[in-house]
Design a protein around this motif. Structure first.
Motif, PDB file in Angstrom:
ATOM      1  N   GLN A  55     -23.651  73.735  88.279  1.00  0.00           N
ATOM      2  CA  GLN A  55     -24.587  72.877  87.586  1.00  0.00           C
ATOM      3  C   GLN A  55     -24.726  73.276  86.117  1.00  0.00           C
ATOM      4  O   GLN A  55     -24.746  72.445  85.219  1.00  0.00           O
ATOM      5  CB  GLN A  55     -25.952  72.940  88.282  1.00  0.00           C
ATOM      6  CG  GLN A  55     -26.683  71.615  88.309  1.00  0.00           C
ATOM      7  CD  GLN A  55     -27.934  71.706  89.157  1.00  0.00           C
ATOM      8  OE1 GLN A  55     -28.548  72.751  89.264  1.00  0.00           O
ATOM      9  NE2 GLN A  55     -28.314  70.599  89.760  1.00  0.00           N
ATOM     10  N   SER A  59     -23.903  70.996  82.853  1.00  0.00           N
ATOM     11  CA  SER A  59     -24.901  70.652  81.839  1.00  0.00           C
ATOM     12  C   SER A  59     -24.485  71.133  80.460  1.00  0.00           C
ATOM     13  O   SER A  59     -24.909  70.598  79.436  1.00  0.00           O
ATOM     14  CB  SER A  59     -26.262  71.245  82.221  1.00  0.00           C
ATOM     15  OG  SER A  59     -26.194  72.657  82.242  1.00  0.00           O
ATOM     16  N   THR A  63     -23.081  65.490  78.156  1.00  0.00           N
ATOM     17  CA  THR A  63     -24.316  65.025  77.532  1.00  0.00           C
ATOM     18  C   THR A  63     -25.187  64.314  78.569  1.00  0.00           C
ATOM     19  O   THR A  63     -24.702  63.447  79.311  1.00  0.00           O
ATOM     20  CB  THR A  63     -24.013  64.055  76.387  1.00  0.00           C
ATOM     21  OG1 THR A  63     -23.206  64.735  75.422  1.00  0.00           O
ATOM     22  CG2 THR A  63     -25.296  63.560  75.730  1.00  0.00           C
ATOM     23  N   GLN A  64     -26.441  64.680  78.618  1.00  0.00           N
ATOM     24  CA  GLN A  64     -27.369  64.085  79.559  1.00  0.00           C
ATOM     25  C   GLN A  64     -28.123  62.927  78.897  1.00  0.00           C
ATOM     26  O   GLN A  64     -28.199  62.845  77.662  1.00  0.00           O
ATOM     27  CB  GLN A  64     -28.362  65.151  80.043  1.00  0.00           C
ATOM     28  CG  GLN A  64     -27.700  66.295  80.795  1.00  0.00           C
ATOM     29  CD  GLN A  64     -26.938  65.831  82.026  1.00  0.00           C
ATOM     30  OE1 GLN A  64     -27.494  65.204  82.910  1.00  0.00           O
ATOM     31  NE2 GLN A  64     -25.638  66.141  82.067  1.00  0.00           N
ATOM     32  N   GLU A 304     -24.760  63.710  90.254  1.00  0.00           N
ATOM     33  CA  GLU A 304     -25.578  64.162  89.134  1.00  0.00           C
ATOM     34  C   GLU A 304     -25.838  63.041  88.130  1.00  0.00           C
ATOM     35  O   GLU A 304     -26.943  62.935  87.572  1.00  0.00           O
ATOM     36  CB  GLU A 304     -24.914  65.354  88.438  1.00  0.00           C
ATOM     37  CG  GLU A 304     -24.867  66.626  89.282  1.00  0.00           C
ATOM     38  CD  GLU A 304     -23.717  66.669  90.269  1.00  0.00           C
ATOM     39  OE1 GLU A 304     -23.606  67.670  91.003  1.00  0.00           O
ATOM     40  OE2 GLU A 304     -22.894  65.715  90.297  1.00  0.00           O
ATOM     41  N   ALA A 305     -24.827  62.220  87.877  1.00  0.00           N
ATOM     42  CA  ALA A 305     -25.000  61.125  86.915  1.00  0.00           C
ATOM     43  C   ALA A 305     -26.027  60.108  87.410  1.00  0.00           C
ATOM     44  O   ALA A 305     -26.829  59.590  86.629  1.00  0.00           O
ATOM     45  CB  ALA A 305     -23.664  60.442  86.648  1.00  0.00           C
ATOM     46  N   GLY A 308     -29.426  61.454  86.806  1.00  0.00           N
ATOM     47  CA  GLY A 308     -29.779  61.365  85.396  1.00  0.00           C
ATOM     48  C   GLY A 308     -30.284  59.979  85.025  1.00  0.00           C
ATOM     49  O   GLY A 308     -31.283  59.833  84.303  1.00  0.00           O
TER      50      GLY A 308
END
Length: 512
Positions: A55, A59, A63-64, A304-305, A308
Protein backbone atom coordinates in the motif's frame (compact mmCIF):
# COMPACT_ATOMS: atom_id res chain seq x y z
CA UNK A 1 -37.12 -0.28 32.23
CA UNK A 2 -35.72 -3.02 29.96
CA UNK A 3 -36.23 -2.55 26.24
CA UNK A 4 -37.74 -5.57 24.50
CA UNK A 5 -36.19 -7.15 21.39
CA UNK A 6 -39.22 -6.01 19.39
CA UNK A 7 -38.84 -2.44 20.64
CA UNK A 8 -35.14 -2.46 19.76
CA UNK A 9 -35.85 -3.67 16.24
CA UNK A 10 -38.39 -0.90 15.82
CA UNK A 11 -35.80 1.60 17.07
CA UNK A 12 -33.29 0.26 14.56
CA UNK A 13 -35.76 0.62 11.73
CA UNK A 14 -36.65 4.18 12.74
CA UNK A 15 -32.97 5.05 12.93
CA UNK A 16 -32.38 3.67 9.45
CA UNK A 17 -35.27 5.66 8.06
CA UNK A 18 -34.04 8.83 9.81
CA UNK A 19 -30.47 8.62 8.63
CA UNK A 20 -28.35 5.65 9.59
CA UNK A 21 -27.99 3.59 12.73
CA UNK A 22 -29.00 4.79 16.17
CA UNK A 23 -26.32 5.10 18.83
CA UNK A 24 -26.87 1.67 20.38
CA UNK A 25 -27.18 -0.08 17.04
CA UNK A 26 -24.20 1.75 15.60
CA UNK A 27 -22.04 0.67 18.52
CA UNK A 28 -22.99 -2.96 17.94
CA UNK A 29 -22.41 -2.78 14.22
CA UNK A 30 -19.16 -0.84 14.10
CA UNK A 31 -17.35 -2.31 17.10
CA UNK A 32 -14.97 -4.35 14.89
CA UNK A 33 -11.62 -2.88 13.88
CA UNK A 34 -10.60 -2.21 10.29
CA UNK A 35 -9.16 -5.16 8.38
CA UNK A 36 -5.74 -5.38 6.75
CA UNK A 37 -5.28 -4.29 3.15
CA UNK A 38 -5.01 -6.63 0.21
CA UNK A 39 -6.77 -9.85 1.05
CA UNK A 40 -8.08 -12.43 -1.34
CA UNK A 41 -11.76 -13.42 -1.32
CA UNK A 42 -10.94 -16.83 0.06
CA UNK A 43 -8.26 -16.22 2.68
CA UNK A 44 -5.77 -13.78 4.14
CA UNK A 45 -3.01 -14.84 1.78
CA UNK A 46 -0.86 -11.74 2.22
CA UNK A 47 0.51 -10.83 5.63
CA UNK A 48 -0.44 -7.49 7.15
CA UNK A 49 3.16 -6.24 6.84
CA UNK A 50 3.39 -7.18 3.17
CA UNK A 51 0.00 -5.61 2.49
CA UNK A 52 1.03 -2.38 4.22
CA UNK A 53 4.30 -2.27 2.30
CA UNK A 54 2.39 -2.78 -0.92
CA UNK A 55 0.00 0.00 0.00
CA UNK A 56 2.80 2.41 0.90
CA UNK A 57 4.55 1.69 -2.38
CA UNK A 58 1.36 2.32 -4.32
CA UNK A 59 0.62 5.60 -2.52
CA UNK A 60 4.17 6.80 -3.18
CA UNK A 61 3.88 6.35 -6.93
CA UNK A 62 0.19 6.85 -7.77
CA UNK A 63 -1.51 10.22 -7.48
CA UNK A 64 -4.60 10.01 -5.30
CA UNK A 65 -7.87 11.96 -5.90
CA UNK A 66 -7.58 15.61 -4.91
CA UNK A 67 -10.01 16.82 -2.26
CA UNK A 68 -11.50 20.29 -2.17
CA UNK A 69 -12.70 20.03 -5.78
CA UNK A 70 -16.14 21.19 -6.97
CA UNK A 71 -17.80 18.05 -8.30
CA UNK A 72 -20.48 18.37 -10.97
CA UNK A 73 -23.81 16.59 -10.31
CA UNK A 74 -23.45 14.40 -13.40
CA UNK A 75 -20.01 13.16 -12.34
CA UNK A 76 -21.30 12.51 -8.82
CA UNK A 77 -24.24 10.60 -10.23
CA UNK A 78 -21.93 8.38 -12.30
CA UNK A 79 -19.70 7.43 -9.37
CA UNK A 80 -22.64 7.11 -6.95
CA UNK A 81 -24.36 4.54 -9.12
CA UNK A 82 -21.30 2.29 -9.08
CA UNK A 83 -20.89 2.85 -5.35
CA UNK A 84 -24.49 1.73 -4.77
CA UNK A 85 -24.12 -1.46 -6.83
CA UNK A 86 -20.75 -2.27 -5.26
CA UNK A 87 -21.69 -1.51 -1.65
CA UNK A 88 -25.23 -2.90 -1.61
CA UNK A 89 -24.36 -6.36 -0.20
CA UNK A 90 -22.14 -4.93 2.54
CA UNK A 91 -24.59 -2.33 3.83
CA UNK A 92 -27.16 -5.13 3.70
CA UNK A 93 -24.92 -7.24 5.97
CA UNK A 94 -24.43 -4.37 8.42
CA UNK A 95 -28.18 -3.91 8.79
CA UNK A 96 -28.90 -7.61 9.23
CA UNK A 97 -26.32 -7.87 11.99
CA UNK A 98 -27.64 -4.76 13.73
CA UNK A 99 -31.11 -6.28 13.93
CA UNK A 100 -30.41 -9.95 14.67
CA UNK A 101 -27.82 -9.33 17.40
CA UNK A 102 -30.35 -7.40 19.47
CA UNK A 103 -31.72 -10.77 20.60
CA UNK A 104 -31.29 -10.91 24.40
CA UNK A 105 -30.33 -14.60 24.26
CA UNK A 106 -30.22 -17.38 21.66
CA UNK A 107 -33.78 -18.14 20.62
CA UNK A 108 -36.26 -18.10 17.76
CA UNK A 109 -37.44 -14.74 16.47
CA UNK A 110 -41.23 -14.87 16.12
CA UNK A 111 -40.82 -18.60 16.67
CA UNK A 112 -39.35 -19.17 13.20
CA UNK A 113 -35.89 -17.59 12.81
CA UNK A 114 -32.66 -18.32 14.73
CA UNK A 115 -31.48 -15.14 16.48
CA UNK A 116 -28.72 -14.57 19.04
CA UNK A 117 -26.60 -11.84 20.61
CA UNK A 118 -23.36 -10.97 18.86
CA UNK A 119 -20.77 -13.72 19.31
CA UNK A 120 -23.31 -16.56 19.55
CA UNK A 121 -25.55 -18.55 17.22
CA UNK A 122 -29.01 -20.03 17.53
CA UNK A 123 -30.24 -23.18 15.81
CA UNK A 124 -33.67 -24.30 14.70
CA UNK A 125 -34.76 -27.80 15.70
CA UNK A 126 -36.62 -28.60 12.44
CA UNK A 127 -37.07 -27.24 8.92
CA UNK A 128 -37.61 -23.50 8.72
CA UNK A 129 -41.25 -22.39 8.71
CA UNK A 130 -42.90 -20.92 5.57
CA UNK A 131 -43.51 -17.64 7.42
CA UNK A 132 -39.74 -16.91 7.46
CA UNK A 133 -38.89 -13.58 5.78
CA UNK A 134 -35.33 -12.86 6.99
CA UNK A 135 -33.85 -14.08 3.73
CA UNK A 136 -35.24 -15.16 0.37
CA UNK A 137 -34.95 -18.68 -1.04
CA UNK A 138 -34.69 -20.67 2.21
CA UNK A 139 -34.72 -24.43 1.92
CA UNK A 140 -36.51 -27.24 3.70
CA UNK A 141 -33.76 -29.83 3.33
CA UNK A 142 -31.65 -28.75 6.29
CA UNK A 143 -31.93 -27.52 9.85
CA UNK A 144 -30.50 -23.99 9.90
CA UNK A 145 -28.53 -21.92 12.38
CA UNK A 146 -27.58 -18.22 12.35
CA UNK A 147 -25.24 -15.89 14.21
CA UNK A 148 -23.24 -12.68 13.65
CA UNK A 149 -19.78 -11.85 15.03
CA UNK A 150 -17.17 -9.09 15.43
CA UNK A 151 -14.12 -11.32 15.20
CA UNK A 152 -11.26 -8.89 15.74
CA UNK A 153 -12.38 -7.86 19.20
CA UNK A 154 -14.22 -11.06 20.08
CA UNK A 155 -13.04 -14.37 18.53
CA UNK A 156 -15.69 -17.09 18.62
CA UNK A 157 -15.52 -20.82 19.27
CA UNK A 158 -17.95 -22.89 17.20
CA UNK A 159 -18.55 -26.53 18.11
CA UNK A 160 -18.63 -29.38 15.60
CA UNK A 161 -20.24 -32.53 17.00
CA UNK A 162 -19.90 -35.98 15.44
CA UNK A 163 -22.46 -35.90 12.61
CA UNK A 164 -21.71 -39.49 11.55
CA UNK A 165 -22.85 -40.06 7.96
CA UNK A 166 -25.21 -37.07 7.98
CA UNK A 167 -24.42 -34.23 5.54
CA UNK A 168 -23.51 -30.94 7.17
CA UNK A 169 -21.70 -27.73 6.34
CA UNK A 170 -21.08 -24.53 8.30
CA UNK A 171 -21.15 -21.62 5.85
CA UNK A 172 -18.99 -18.83 7.31
CA UNK A 173 -19.38 -15.43 5.62
CA UNK A 174 -17.32 -12.26 5.71
CA UNK A 175 -18.67 -8.72 5.29
CA UNK A 176 -18.62 -9.11 1.50
CA UNK A 177 -20.74 -12.33 1.67
CA UNK A 178 -17.73 -14.41 0.58
CA UNK A 179 -17.18 -17.58 2.61
CA UNK A 180 -14.03 -18.10 4.64
CA UNK A 181 -12.67 -21.29 6.16
CA UNK A 182 -13.67 -24.80 5.13
CA UNK A 183 -15.90 -26.56 7.63
CA UNK A 184 -18.19 -29.41 6.68
CA UNK A 185 -18.55 -32.93 5.37
CA UNK A 186 -17.18 -32.06 1.89
CA UNK A 187 -13.90 -31.11 3.59
CA UNK A 188 -13.66 -34.11 5.91
CA UNK A 189 -13.80 -31.78 8.93
CA UNK A 190 -13.38 -33.51 12.25
CA UNK A 191 -15.52 -33.05 15.37
CA UNK A 192 -14.08 -30.52 17.77
CA UNK A 193 -13.81 -26.84 18.61
CA UNK A 194 -12.97 -24.35 15.86
CA UNK A 195 -11.89 -20.80 16.58
CA UNK A 196 -13.19 -18.08 14.25
CA UNK A 197 -10.89 -15.05 14.36
CA UNK A 198 -10.62 -11.73 12.57
CA UNK A 199 -7.64 -10.58 10.50
CA UNK A 200 -6.11 -8.54 13.32
CA UNK A 201 -6.66 -10.87 16.22
CA UNK A 202 -3.15 -11.63 17.48
CA UNK A 203 -3.73 -14.39 20.02
CA UNK A 204 -2.38 -17.93 19.87
CA UNK A 205 -4.37 -21.04 19.04
CA UNK A 206 -5.97 -22.02 22.36
CA UNK A 207 -5.23 -25.46 23.78
CA UNK A 208 -8.08 -27.82 23.03
CA UNK A 209 -9.18 -26.15 19.80
CA UNK A 210 -8.98 -28.07 16.53
CA UNK A 211 -8.14 -25.22 14.17
CA UNK A 212 -8.23 -21.44 13.73
CA UNK A 213 -10.29 -20.13 10.79
CA UNK A 214 -9.40 -16.57 9.82
CA UNK A 215 -12.02 -14.20 8.42
CA UNK A 216 -10.67 -11.39 6.19
CA UNK A 217 -13.10 -8.91 7.80
CA UNK A 218 -14.11 -8.31 11.39
CA UNK A 219 -17.82 -8.58 10.58
CA UNK A 220 -18.76 -12.20 9.98
CA UNK A 221 -21.70 -14.54 10.27
CA UNK A 222 -22.27 -18.29 10.37
CA UNK A 223 -25.14 -20.28 8.91
CA UNK A 224 -24.81 -23.99 9.78
CA UNK A 225 -26.83 -26.35 7.59
CA UNK A 226 -27.51 -29.94 8.72
CA UNK A 227 -29.41 -32.32 6.41
CA UNK A 228 -32.61 -33.92 7.69
CA UNK A 229 -34.87 -36.51 6.07
CA UNK A 230 -38.53 -35.57 5.87
CA UNK A 231 -39.52 -38.31 8.33
CA UNK A 232 -40.61 -38.27 11.98
CA UNK A 233 -37.82 -40.71 12.78
CA UNK A 234 -35.07 -38.41 11.48
CA UNK A 235 -36.59 -35.35 13.14
CA UNK A 236 -36.15 -37.21 16.42
CA UNK A 237 -32.72 -38.61 15.59
CA UNK A 238 -31.21 -35.25 14.61
CA UNK A 239 -31.97 -33.53 17.92
CA UNK A 240 -29.03 -34.91 19.89
CA UNK A 241 -26.46 -33.79 17.35
CA UNK A 242 -27.86 -30.34 16.54
CA UNK A 243 -28.10 -29.58 20.27
CA UNK A 244 -24.29 -29.52 20.24
CA UNK A 245 -24.11 -26.99 17.39
CA UNK A 246 -23.25 -24.06 19.66
CA UNK A 247 -21.02 -20.97 19.33
CA UNK A 248 -19.79 -18.57 22.00
CA UNK A 249 -17.02 -16.01 22.65
CA UNK A 250 -13.53 -17.39 23.24
CA UNK A 251 -13.60 -16.21 26.87
CA UNK A 252 -16.32 -18.82 27.54
CA UNK A 253 -14.32 -21.74 26.10
CA UNK A 254 -13.45 -24.40 28.69
CA UNK A 255 -12.75 -27.43 26.47
CA UNK A 256 -16.11 -29.03 27.28
CA UNK A 257 -18.78 -29.60 24.63
CA UNK A 258 -21.72 -27.35 25.49
CA UNK A 259 -25.30 -28.36 24.79
CA UNK A 260 -28.43 -26.27 24.17
CA UNK A 261 -31.77 -27.96 23.65
CA UNK A 262 -32.88 -25.92 20.67
CA UNK A 263 -36.43 -27.24 20.77
CA UNK A 264 -36.88 -25.50 24.12
CA UNK A 265 -35.23 -22.09 23.62
CA UNK A 266 -37.54 -19.09 23.99
CA UNK A 267 -39.51 -17.50 21.19
CA UNK A 268 -38.47 -13.85 20.85
CA UNK A 269 -41.21 -11.41 19.80
CA UNK A 270 -40.33 -9.44 16.68
CA UNK A 271 -41.97 -7.25 14.07
CA UNK A 272 -44.87 -8.73 12.12
CA UNK A 273 -44.01 -10.01 8.65
CA UNK A 274 -45.17 -8.08 5.60
CA UNK A 275 -45.25 -11.28 3.54
CA UNK A 276 -42.01 -10.45 1.74
CA UNK A 277 -38.35 -10.29 2.69
CA UNK A 278 -37.52 -7.73 5.40
CA UNK A 279 -36.32 -4.48 3.80
CA UNK A 280 -32.68 -4.50 4.81
CA UNK A 281 -31.77 -1.69 2.45
CA UNK A 282 -33.11 1.87 2.67
CA UNK A 283 -31.83 3.56 -0.51
CA UNK A 284 -32.36 7.07 0.89
CA UNK A 285 -29.91 6.29 3.71
CA UNK A 286 -27.35 4.20 1.85
CA UNK A 287 -24.74 6.96 1.64
CA UNK A 288 -25.10 7.67 5.37
CA UNK A 289 -23.83 4.14 6.02
CA UNK A 290 -21.49 3.71 3.06
CA UNK A 291 -18.51 5.32 4.80
CA UNK A 292 -18.63 2.60 7.44
CA UNK A 293 -18.11 -0.01 4.73
CA UNK A 294 -15.06 1.82 3.37
CA UNK A 295 -13.63 2.15 6.89
CA UNK A 296 -14.13 -1.49 7.97
CA UNK A 297 -13.72 -3.51 4.75
CA UNK A 298 -10.34 -2.78 3.17
CA UNK A 299 -9.92 -3.07 -0.61
CA UNK A 300 -9.16 -6.30 -2.37
CA UNK A 301 -6.12 -6.16 -4.66
CA UNK A 302 -7.00 -3.79 -7.50
CA UNK A 303 -9.83 -2.05 -5.66
CA UNK A 304 -7.75 0.85 -4.30
CA UNK A 305 -8.82 3.13 -7.15
CA UNK A 306 -12.48 2.42 -6.48
CA UNK A 307 -12.05 3.29 -2.82
CA UNK A 308 -10.34 6.54 -3.80
CA UNK A 309 -13.27 7.56 -6.00
CA UNK A 310 -15.83 6.57 -3.40
CA UNK A 311 -14.09 8.50 -0.62
CA UNK A 312 -13.82 11.57 -2.87
CA UNK A 313 -17.56 11.30 -3.58
CA UNK A 314 -18.43 11.22 0.12
CA UNK A 315 -16.03 14.07 0.84
CA UNK A 316 -17.55 16.30 -1.83
CA UNK A 317 -21.13 15.50 -0.76
CA UNK A 318 -20.33 16.23 2.89
CA UNK A 319 -19.56 19.84 1.93
CA UNK A 320 -22.40 20.39 -0.54
CA UNK A 321 -26.02 19.66 0.54
CA UNK A 322 -27.24 19.83 -3.05
CA UNK A 323 -24.69 17.23 -4.10
CA UNK A 324 -25.85 15.00 -1.22
CA UNK A 325 -29.37 15.19 -2.66
CA UNK A 326 -27.97 13.95 -5.98
CA UNK A 327 -26.47 10.93 -4.18
CA UNK A 328 -29.76 10.10 -2.48
CA UNK A 329 -31.71 10.43 -5.74
CA UNK A 330 -29.14 8.22 -7.51
CA UNK A 331 -29.46 5.53 -4.83
CA UNK A 332 -33.25 5.49 -5.16
CA UNK A 333 -33.05 5.33 -8.96
CA UNK A 334 -30.35 2.64 -8.97
CA UNK A 335 -32.36 0.49 -6.55
CA UNK A 336 -35.28 0.58 -8.99
CA UNK A 337 -33.46 0.27 -12.30
CA UNK A 338 -30.40 -1.86 -11.47
CA UNK A 339 -31.03 -3.80 -8.25
CA UNK A 340 -34.68 -4.78 -8.66
CA UNK A 341 -34.13 -6.63 -11.99
CA UNK A 342 -31.82 -9.06 -10.17
CA UNK A 343 -34.96 -10.56 -8.66
CA UNK A 344 -35.69 -12.11 -12.06
CA UNK A 345 -33.74 -15.34 -12.42
CA UNK A 346 -32.78 -14.60 -16.02
CA UNK A 347 -30.52 -11.85 -14.65
CA UNK A 348 -28.71 -14.17 -12.21
CA UNK A 349 -25.68 -16.33 -12.90
CA UNK A 350 -25.35 -17.83 -16.36
CA UNK A 351 -27.60 -19.98 -18.60
CA UNK A 352 -27.62 -23.66 -17.61
CA UNK A 353 -29.72 -25.08 -20.45
CA UNK A 354 -33.43 -25.79 -20.98
CA UNK A 355 -34.47 -22.34 -19.76
CA UNK A 356 -32.66 -22.50 -16.40
CA UNK A 357 -29.87 -20.30 -15.04
CA UNK A 358 -27.23 -21.45 -12.54
CA UNK A 359 -25.25 -19.76 -9.80
CA UNK A 360 -21.77 -18.47 -10.63
CA UNK A 361 -18.91 -17.70 -8.23
CA UNK A 362 -21.35 -18.10 -5.36
CA UNK A 363 -19.89 -17.18 -1.96
CA UNK A 364 -16.44 -16.69 -3.49
CA UNK A 365 -17.25 -13.61 -5.55
CA UNK A 366 -14.01 -11.67 -5.17
CA UNK A 367 -14.41 -8.75 -7.59
CA UNK A 368 -17.39 -10.29 -9.43
CA UNK A 369 -19.70 -7.45 -8.42
CA UNK A 370 -22.48 -8.48 -10.80
CA UNK A 371 -22.98 -11.89 -9.23
CA UNK A 372 -22.33 -10.74 -5.65
CA UNK A 373 -25.00 -8.03 -5.79
CA UNK A 374 -27.40 -10.14 -7.84
CA UNK A 375 -27.20 -12.95 -5.30
CA UNK A 376 -27.52 -10.55 -2.35
CA UNK A 377 -30.76 -9.26 -3.85
CA UNK A 378 -32.31 -12.53 -5.01
CA UNK A 379 -31.04 -15.33 -2.73
CA UNK A 380 -28.45 -14.09 -0.25
CA UNK A 381 -26.12 -16.49 1.60
CA UNK A 382 -25.41 -19.10 -1.06
CA UNK A 383 -22.87 -21.82 -0.38
CA UNK A 384 -19.64 -22.16 -2.36
CA UNK A 385 -19.94 -23.91 -5.76
CA UNK A 386 -18.29 -27.11 -4.52
CA UNK A 387 -20.71 -27.18 -1.55
CA UNK A 388 -23.86 -26.32 -3.50
CA UNK A 389 -24.87 -25.45 -7.03
CA UNK A 390 -28.16 -23.65 -7.59
CA UNK A 391 -30.35 -23.79 -10.69
CA UNK A 392 -33.36 -21.50 -11.00
CA UNK A 393 -36.01 -20.29 -13.42
CA UNK A 394 -39.21 -18.26 -13.73
CA UNK A 395 -40.14 -19.89 -17.05
CA UNK A 396 -41.10 -23.22 -18.58
CA UNK A 397 -39.04 -24.89 -21.31
CA UNK A 398 -40.91 -23.02 -24.05
CA UNK A 399 -40.28 -19.64 -22.43
CA UNK A 400 -43.70 -19.17 -20.89
CA UNK A 401 -43.88 -17.59 -17.45
CA UNK A 402 -44.57 -20.08 -14.65
CA UNK A 403 -48.03 -19.49 -13.20
CA UNK A 404 -50.25 -21.39 -10.80
CA UNK A 405 -52.99 -21.37 -13.42
CA UNK A 406 -50.90 -23.87 -15.38
CA UNK A 407 -49.71 -27.39 -14.56
CA UNK A 408 -46.10 -28.37 -15.12
CA UNK A 409 -44.06 -31.57 -15.24
CA UNK A 410 -40.33 -31.80 -14.54
CA UNK A 411 -39.01 -35.22 -15.57
CA UNK A 412 -35.56 -36.49 -14.64
CA UNK A 413 -34.71 -39.45 -16.93
CA UNK A 414 -33.55 -42.62 -15.19
CA UNK A 415 -30.08 -42.06 -13.78
CA UNK A 416 -30.15 -38.34 -14.57
CA UNK A 417 -31.24 -36.78 -11.31
CA UNK A 418 -28.72 -34.18 -10.09
CA UNK A 419 -25.45 -36.13 -9.52
CA UNK A 420 -24.44 -35.36 -5.94
CA UNK A 421 -22.45 -36.74 -3.03
CA UNK A 422 -24.77 -34.96 -0.63
CA UNK A 423 -28.42 -34.41 -1.59
CA UNK A 424 -30.59 -32.57 -4.09
CA UNK A 425 -34.02 -30.95 -4.08
CA UNK A 426 -36.52 -29.04 -6.18
CA UNK A 427 -38.15 -26.12 -4.33
CA UNK A 428 -41.08 -23.93 -5.35
CA UNK A 429 -41.16 -20.23 -4.39
CA UNK A 430 -43.82 -17.58 -4.79
CA UNK A 431 -43.20 -14.26 -6.54
CA UNK A 432 -41.42 -12.98 -3.40
CA UNK A 433 -38.90 -15.89 -3.50
CA UNK A 434 -40.48 -17.27 -0.33
CA UNK A 435 -42.48 -20.41 0.43
CA UNK A 436 -46.10 -20.67 -0.64
CA UNK A 437 -48.03 -21.82 2.42
CA UNK A 438 -50.21 -24.81 1.53
CA UNK A 439 -52.31 -27.49 3.20
CA UNK A 440 -49.76 -30.22 2.47
CA UNK A 441 -47.00 -28.15 4.14
CA UNK A 442 -44.84 -29.18 1.21
CA UNK A 443 -42.29 -26.79 -0.24
CA UNK A 444 -39.62 -28.99 -1.77
CA UNK A 445 -39.10 -32.55 -3.01
CA UNK A 446 -35.93 -34.57 -3.44
CA UNK A 447 -33.47 -36.78 -1.57
CA UNK A 448 -35.20 -36.16 1.76
CA UNK A 449 -38.49 -37.70 0.55
CA UNK A 450 -38.96 -41.46 0.88
CA UNK A 451 -42.35 -41.79 -0.85
CA UNK A 452 -41.76 -40.34 -4.32
CA UNK A 453 -43.36 -42.38 -7.11
CA UNK A 454 -41.14 -43.31 -10.05
CA UNK A 455 -42.29 -44.01 -13.57
CA UNK A 456 -42.12 -47.53 -14.99
CA UNK A 457 -38.91 -46.72 -16.88
CA UNK A 458 -37.17 -45.53 -13.70
CA UNK A 459 -37.52 -41.84 -14.49
CA UNK A 460 -38.84 -39.39 -11.90
CA UNK A 461 -41.49 -36.80 -12.72
CA UNK A 462 -42.24 -33.98 -10.30
CA UNK A 463 -45.28 -31.75 -10.75
CA UNK A 464 -45.89 -28.07 -10.00
CA UNK A 465 -49.09 -26.03 -10.15
CA UNK A 466 -51.99 -24.78 -8.07
CA UNK A 467 -54.08 -27.83 -8.99
CA UNK A 468 -53.17 -31.33 -7.79
CA UNK A 469 -52.24 -33.79 -10.56
CA UNK A 470 -54.34 -36.33 -8.63
CA UNK A 471 -53.96 -39.97 -7.68
CA UNK A 472 -50.53 -41.33 -6.83
CA UNK A 473 -48.97 -38.33 -8.65
CA UNK A 474 -49.84 -36.15 -5.68
CA UNK A 475 -46.84 -37.47 -3.73
CA UNK A 476 -44.69 -35.85 -6.42
CA UNK A 477 -46.56 -32.51 -6.45
CA UNK A 478 -45.39 -29.08 -5.31
CA UNK A 479 -48.43 -26.86 -4.68
CA UNK A 480 -48.13 -23.41 -6.29
CA UNK A 481 -49.89 -20.10 -5.66
CA UNK A 482 -52.45 -18.86 -8.16
CA UNK A 483 -50.04 -16.28 -9.54
CA UNK A 484 -46.39 -16.29 -10.59
CA UNK A 485 -43.86 -18.65 -9.07
CA UNK A 486 -40.34 -19.95 -9.65
CA UNK A 487 -38.55 -23.30 -9.37
CA UNK A 488 -35.14 -23.84 -7.81
CA UNK A 489 -32.87 -26.91 -7.83
CA UNK A 490 -30.19 -27.37 -5.17
CA UNK A 491 -27.35 -29.82 -5.71
CA UNK A 492 -25.38 -30.18 -2.46
CA UNK A 493 -21.80 -31.46 -2.77
CA UNK A 494 -22.16 -31.94 -6.50
CA UNK A 495 -20.20 -34.46 -8.51
CA UNK A 496 -18.07 -33.45 -11.50
CA UNK A 497 -21.01 -33.16 -13.92
CA UNK A 498 -22.56 -30.55 -11.62
CA UNK A 499 -19.31 -28.65 -11.20
CA UNK A 500 -18.27 -28.61 -14.87
CA UNK A 501 -21.74 -27.77 -16.18
CA UNK A 502 -22.23 -30.92 -18.25
CA UNK A 503 -25.35 -31.87 -16.25
CA UNK A 504 -28.36 -29.80 -17.28
CA UNK A 505 -31.73 -29.48 -15.54
CA UNK A 506 -34.62 -30.99 -17.48
CA UNK A 507 -36.95 -28.79 -19.49
CA UNK A 508 -40.13 -27.84 -17.66
CA UNK A 509 -43.09 -29.09 -19.69
CA UNK A 510 -46.64 -27.80 -19.60
CA UNK A 511 -48.63 -30.81 -18.38
CA UNK A 512 -51.78 -31.86 -20.22
Amino acid sequence: MKTSFNDQLDITRRDLMKGGMGAASLAAVSAGAAVPAAVTAASVAVTANAAQAQQHAASATVTQPATGIVMSPDYARTVAQMAYVWGWPMVNMINRRAAITQAPEPGHLNGVLPAAPRGQIAMLNDYIEPSETFVTCPNQDVVYGLGFFALDEEPVVIQVPDFGDRFWVYALYDARTDQFGHLGKPYGSKPGFYLLAGPRWSGLKPDGTTDVLRCPTSLANAIPRVFQDDTPEDRKAIQEVINQVVAYPLKDFDGEMKTIEWAKVPDIPGPASSGEETKWMVPDKFFDQFGEVLDTVDPLPGEEALYGQFRLLLDAASKDPELKKVLVATAVETEDKVIQPFFQWKHNGRPAGNGWNRSTNNAQFGVDYFNRTGTAKSNMFDNRPNETQYFYTDHDGAGGELSGSGSYAITFPAGQEPPVNGFWSLTLYNDKHLFHANDLKRYSLGTKNKNLKRNSDGSLTLYAGAKSPGGDKENNWLPAPDGKFSLYIRAYWGKEAILDGSWQPPAIEVAQ
